[in-house]
Design a protein around this motif. Structure first.
Motif, PDB file in Angstrom:
ATOM      1  N   LEU A   3       2.031  -6.435 -12.481  1.00 40.44           N
ATOM      2  CA  LEU A   3       1.495  -6.884 -11.208  1.00 40.44           C
ATOM      3  C   LEU A   3       0.007  -6.566 -11.170  1.00 40.44           C
ATOM      4  CD1 LEU A   3       1.985  -7.932  -8.290  1.00 40.44           C
ATOM      5  CD2 LEU A   3       2.408  -5.571  -7.659  1.00 40.44           C
ATOM      6  N   SER A   4      -0.788  -7.575 -10.961  1.00 35.92           N
ATOM      7  CA  SER A   4      -2.221  -7.347 -10.816  1.00 35.92           C
ATOM      8  C   SER A   4      -2.664  -7.910  -9.481  1.00 35.92           C
ATOM      9  CB  SER A   4      -2.997  -8.011 -11.948  1.00 35.92           C
ATOM     10  OG  SER A   4      -2.850  -9.403 -11.875  1.00 35.92           O
ATOM     11  N   THR A   5      -3.707  -7.329  -8.929  1.00 32.41           N
ATOM     12  CA  THR A   5      -4.197  -7.807  -7.649  1.00 32.41           C
ATOM     13  C   THR A   5      -5.699  -8.044  -7.717  1.00 32.41           C
ATOM     14  OG1 THR A   5      -4.545  -5.553  -6.842  1.00 32.41           O
ATOM     15  CG2 THR A   5      -2.443  -6.583  -6.325  1.00 32.41           C
ATOM     16  N   VAL A   6      -6.126  -9.068  -7.020  1.00 28.89           N
ATOM     17  CA  VAL A   6      -7.537  -9.339  -6.812  1.00 28.89           C
ATOM     18  C   VAL A   6      -7.711  -9.441  -5.309  1.00 28.89           C
ATOM     19  CG1 VAL A   6      -9.426 -10.950  -7.169  1.00 28.89           C
ATOM     20  CG2 VAL A   6      -7.740 -10.592  -8.980  1.00 28.89           C
ATOM     21  N   THR A  56       2.433 -16.599  -8.369  1.00 26.05           N
ATOM     22  CA  THR A  56       1.411 -15.804  -7.708  1.00 26.05           C
ATOM     23  C   THR A  56       1.805 -15.678  -6.245  1.00 26.05           C
ATOM     24  OG1 THR A  56       0.022 -17.680  -7.061  1.00 26.05           O
ATOM     25  CG2 THR A  56      -0.407 -16.691  -9.230  1.00 26.05           C
ATOM     26  N   ILE A  57       1.407 -14.597  -5.645  1.00 27.59           N
ATOM     27  CA  ILE A  57       1.639 -14.380  -4.221  1.00 27.59           C
ATOM     28  C   ILE A  57       0.267 -14.209  -3.592  1.00 27.59           C
ATOM     29  CG2 ILE A  57       2.684 -12.889  -2.483  1.00 27.59           C
ATOM     30  CD1 ILE A  57       4.710 -12.043  -4.684  1.00 27.59           C
ATOM     31  N   ASN A  58      -0.055 -15.056  -2.646  1.00 23.57           N
ATOM     32  CA  ASN A  58      -1.387 -15.020  -2.076  1.00 23.57           C
ATOM     33  C   ASN A  58      -1.398 -15.582  -0.661  1.00 23.57           C
ATOM     34  OD1 ASN A  58      -1.277 -17.031  -4.634  1.00 23.57           O
ATOM     35  ND2 ASN A  58      -1.765 -18.147  -2.774  1.00 23.57           N
ATOM     36  N   GLY A  64      -6.065 -21.765  -1.872  1.00 26.33           N
ATOM     37  CA  GLY A  64      -7.088 -22.779  -2.106  1.00 26.33           C
ATOM     38  C   GLY A  64      -7.930 -22.482  -3.331  1.00 26.33           C
ATOM     39  N   MET A  65      -8.296 -21.218  -3.519  1.00 26.77           N
ATOM     40  CA  MET A  65      -9.097 -20.845  -4.687  1.00 26.77           C
ATOM     41  C   MET A  65      -8.323 -21.052  -5.989  1.00 26.77           C
ATOM     42  SD  MET A  65     -11.169 -17.411  -3.717  1.00 26.77           S
ATOM     43  CE  MET A  65     -10.205 -16.639  -2.448  1.00 26.77           C
ATOM     44  N   LEU A  66      -7.030 -20.729  -5.977  1.00 24.12           N
ATOM     45  CA  LEU A  66      -6.226 -20.803  -7.197  1.00 24.12           C
ATOM     46  C   LEU A  66      -5.787 -22.218  -7.533  1.00 24.12           C
ATOM     47  CD1 LEU A  66      -3.962 -17.673  -6.700  1.00 24.12           C
ATOM     48  CD2 LEU A  66      -5.979 -17.884  -8.145  1.00 24.12           C
ATOM     49  N   SER A  67      -5.479 -23.006  -6.511  1.00 24.50           N
ATOM     50  CA  SER A  67      -4.916 -24.336  -6.753  1.00 24.50           C
ATOM     51  C   SER A  67      -5.975 -25.405  -6.982  1.00 24.50           C
ATOM     52  CB  SER A  67      -4.039 -24.761  -5.577  1.00 24.50           C
ATOM     53  OG  SER A  67      -4.837 -25.013  -4.431  1.00 24.50           O
ATOM     54  N   GLY A  68      -7.146 -25.215  -6.394  1.00 24.20           N
ATOM     55  CA  GLY A  68      -8.179 -26.243  -6.478  1.00 24.20           C
ATOM     56  C   GLY A  68      -8.142 -27.218  -5.311  1.00 24.20           C
ATOM     57  N   TRP A  69      -7.202 -27.044  -4.376  1.00 18.35           N
ATOM     58  CA  TRP A  69      -7.105 -27.872  -3.171  1.00 18.35           C
ATOM     59  C   TRP A  69      -7.788 -27.108  -2.044  1.00 18.35           C
ATOM     60  CZ3 TRP A  69      -5.541 -32.733  -2.106  1.00 18.35           C
ATOM     61  CH2 TRP A  69      -5.330 -33.076  -0.777  1.00 18.35           C
TER      62      TRP A  69
END
Length: 178
Positions: A3-6, A56-58, A64-69
């Motif tokens: 598990l990593s977090t940003v 991913t859990i966000n 939006g940042m991860l998906s590009g939408w």
């Protein structure tokens, strides 16, 4: 399990989050294709470990940042996309999504017929937006071409942004082979 977090805070990397994700993507691709020799302490033997990024859990802005939408504007909903039923409020011009998602309920659901608690007097008869497969979605985004990443890239937008789509980039997760 790993598990990593940003947690970006007020100085979010925005669309440049791919810079932070590059090591994860590279290592995940390597662990999927060739694996890593690992020692199992219980059996006292080596084995070839393979791994995959499952999810991913966000929150919504991180989505939006991860998906590009882009999760801003009238086309915010990643399920409805260009088929959304959002409307602009008279004061301030903000997009509203009130009562836009009853169409995803089954046709016999009581909320579809509820004339009192949603838009007064309105029964929802529309069908849900069609869901695109991951392959179809990838084809749609690839039509927009490449976008330049990095701190010097500035604010780039694909043509017809916020009119027919809200794509700002292709997701780095599509680089994974699975």
């Amino acid at each position: 399990m790993f598990l990593s977090t940003v947690i970006p805070g007020p100085r979010s990397p925005g669309q440049n989050i791919d810079v932070c994700l590059r090591p994860l993507i590279d290592e995940s691709a390597q662990l999927w294709s060739s694996g890593a020799l690992t020692y199992d302490i219980s059996s006292k033997q080596n084995f070839l470990m393979r791994a995959a990024l499952m999810w991913t859990i966000n929150d919504f802005p991180a989505y939006g940042m991860l998906s590009g939408w882009s999760t801003h504007g009238k086309l915010t909903c990643p399920y409805c996309m260009e088929n959304n039923k959002a409307f602009t409020l008279a004061n301030r011009g903000k997009a509203s999504f009130f009562d836009c998602h009853r169409r995803f309920l089954p046709f016999n659901h009581r909320y579809r017929k509820n004339r009192k608690d949603f838009f007064v007097g309105r029964v929802e008869k529309d069908v849900a937006s069609p869901r695109l497969s991951s392959e179809e979605l990838r084809d749609v985004v690839s039509e927009y071409g490449d976008i330049v990443f990095g701190l010097q890239s500035g604010k780039q937008k694909f043509s017809d942004f916020d009119l027919t789509h809200n794509w700002v980039k292709g997701s780095i997760f599509w680089e994974l082979p699975y």
